[in-house]
Design a protein around this motif. Structure first.
Motif, short mmCIF file in Angstrom:
data_model
loop_
_atom_site.label_atom_id
_atom_site.label_comp_id
_atom_site.label_asym_id
_atom_site.label_seq_id
_atom_site.Cartn_x
_atom_site.Cartn_y
_atom_site.Cartn_z
N THR A 219 0.82 -1.22 0.00
CA THR A 219 0.00 0.00 0.00
C THR A 219 0.85 1.27 0.00
N CYS A 220 0.27 2.32 -0.53
CA CYS A 220 0.95 3.62 -0.64
C CYS A 220 1.14 4.21 0.76
N PRO A 221 2.38 4.62 1.13
CA PRO A 221 2.62 5.20 2.45
C PRO A 221 1.91 6.54 2.63
N ASN A 222 1.51 7.16 1.53
CA ASN A 222 0.89 8.48 1.59
C ASN A 222 -0.63 8.42 1.68
N CYS A 223 -1.28 7.53 0.87
CA CYS A 223 -2.75 7.52 0.84
C CYS A 223 -3.34 6.15 1.14
N ALA A 224 -2.49 5.14 1.33
CA ALA A 224 -2.91 3.79 1.71
C ALA A 224 -3.65 3.03 0.61
N TYR A 225 -3.63 3.53 -0.63
CA TYR A 225 -4.22 2.77 -1.73
C TYR A 225 -3.37 1.53 -2.04
N PRO A 226 -4.01 0.44 -2.47
CA PRO A 226 -3.23 -0.76 -2.83
C PRO A 226 -2.49 -0.58 -4.16
N GLY A 227 -1.52 -1.45 -4.40
CA GLY A 227 -0.82 -1.45 -5.69
C GLY A 227 0.36 -0.50 -5.74
N PHE A 228 1.01 -0.28 -4.59
CA PHE A 228 2.20 0.59 -4.57
C PHE A 228 3.38 -0.23 -5.06
N GLU A 229 3.59 -0.20 -6.38
CA GLU A 229 4.50 -1.14 -7.03
C GLU A 229 5.61 -0.42 -7.79
N PRO A 230 6.73 -1.11 -8.03
CA PRO A 230 7.81 -0.49 -8.81
C PRO A 230 7.36 -0.18 -10.23
N VAL A 231 7.69 1.02 -10.71
CA VAL A 231 7.39 1.36 -12.10
C VAL A 231 8.68 1.59 -12.88
N GLU A 232 9.80 1.64 -12.15
CA GLU A 232 11.07 1.92 -12.81
C GLU A 232 12.20 1.32 -11.99
N TYR A 233 13.18 0.75 -12.68
CA TYR A 233 14.36 0.21 -12.00
C TYR A 233 15.59 0.97 -12.49
N GLN A 234 16.45 1.39 -11.55
CA GLN A 234 17.67 2.10 -11.95
C GLN A 234 18.89 1.25 -11.65
N PRO A 235 19.81 1.13 -12.64
CA PRO A 235 21.02 0.33 -12.43
C PRO A 235 22.01 1.06 -11.54
N GLY A 236 23.14 0.42 -11.27
CA GLY A 236 24.20 1.08 -10.51
C GLY A 236 24.57 0.36 -9.23
N LEU A 237 24.10 -0.90 -9.07
CA LEU A 237 24.49 -1.68 -7.89
C LEU A 237 26.02 -1.79 -7.87
N PRO A 238 26.68 -1.36 -6.76
CA PRO A 238 28.15 -1.35 -6.77
C PRO A 238 28.75 -2.75 -6.74
#
Ligand SMILES: [Zn+2]
Ligand SMILES: [Zn+2]
Length: 284
Positions: A219-238
């Motif tokens: 759930t969204c920490p701001n509004c508690a709606y369900p489906g708070f899911e990743p929409v983008e992944y950023q590389p750079g893991l050291p």
């Protein structure tokens, strides 16, 4: 368990081929919804694996289209649809993989939430044979007769009258292959990927459904709606050795469809440093 957004609502399950057997119990238990199959709903018009009907769009839009179609047909406000695809694994093209999507579309809360599972557990395969014996050998390798087979003259056959699907017995295979070889010196065999003829695929659909439940419960920490899911992944893991940034994911960005809140989550794959074998500096 139930969910305040969904408890006691009717959900239309826009599926065929008995996928409801695995999808319905998981969602009914986790969300407290009651799933129904719409009458006269034919998902084959959204495309078939045997190519006699092409798919209208990509996997996500096809799943969405099925759900929206079921909502229009029934006048309900909640629908679940699923869509699968087979092909080379995105990371390892030599390996076949099965990607299953299950989508929940909720018109009351204006939500669309996906569950996905990518699995290399699949018997997805095809071959050309010139004898009954060759057909039987192929059948053994793909888990026949628990898994069904499809027989057709060529891989490019589009005429539905020339495609025999759902072959699940030794006798049936013998008859169909003998008949087909009478008309053509070689014939095309492939695995039947429709869920009811493919228990391995059914398991992957079950996992995608469980992933949908997890996505709903995020759930969204701001509004508690369900489906708070990743929409983008950023590389750079050291890199673990030299700390040079690699192409592996370092940050996932989660997004709320309702209020637009965004949040970065560090190390979404649970690892904080990359194997030096994946490092462009240590292993160029
Ligand atoms: Zn929100
Ligand atoms: Zn390194």
């Amino acid at each position: 368990m139930t969910h305040t957004f969904f408890a006691n609502r009717v959900g239309v399950l826009a599926t065929m081929h008995r996928k409801e057997k695995v999808i319905a119990p998981i969602l009914e238990q986790a969300l407290g919804i009651k799933l129904q199959l719409p009458e006269n709903f034919n998902t084959d018009r959204f495309g078939t694996f045997t190519r006699d009907r092409d798919r209208p769009g990509d996997q996500r839009s096809t799943a969405r289209l099925k759900a929206e179609n079921a909502l229009e047909l029934t006048g309900e406000s909640l629908a679940i649809a699923s869509e699968g695809s087979f092909g080379p694994h995105p990371g390892f093209p030599m390996i076949a993989c099965n990607c299953e999507l299950v989508v929940l579309v909720d018109r009351v809360h204006n939500l669309e939430i996906f569950g996905q599972e990518i699995s290399i557990e699949t018997n997805y395969s095809h071959t050309t044979v010139r004898s009954v014996e060759e057909a039987q050998i192929f059948a053994q390798t793909i888990g026949f007769p628990e898994h069904g087979l499809v027989v057709m003259p060529h891989a490019s056959t589009k005429n539905p009258n020339e495609i025999v699907k759902g072959i699940v017995s030794e006798a049936q295979l013998l008859t169909v292959v003998t008949e087909a070889l009478r008309r053509s010196p070689t014939i095309h065999l492939e695995t039947d990927m429709r869920a009811l003829y493919n228990p391995t695929r059914m398991n992957v659909i079950a996992k995608a459904t469980t992933n949908l439940v997890n996505a709903i419960q995020s759930t969204c920490p701001n509004c508690a709606y369900p489906g708070f899911e990743p929409v983008e992944y950023q590389p750079g893991l050291p890199c673990a050795l030299c700390h040079f940034p690699t192409d592996l994911t370092r940050v996932a960005i989660h997004h709320c469809q309702h209020c637009g809140f965004r949040q970065e989550k560090l190390f979404p794959d649970g690892i904080e440093a990359a194997d030096p074998a994946q490092c462009p500096y240590c292993n160029p």
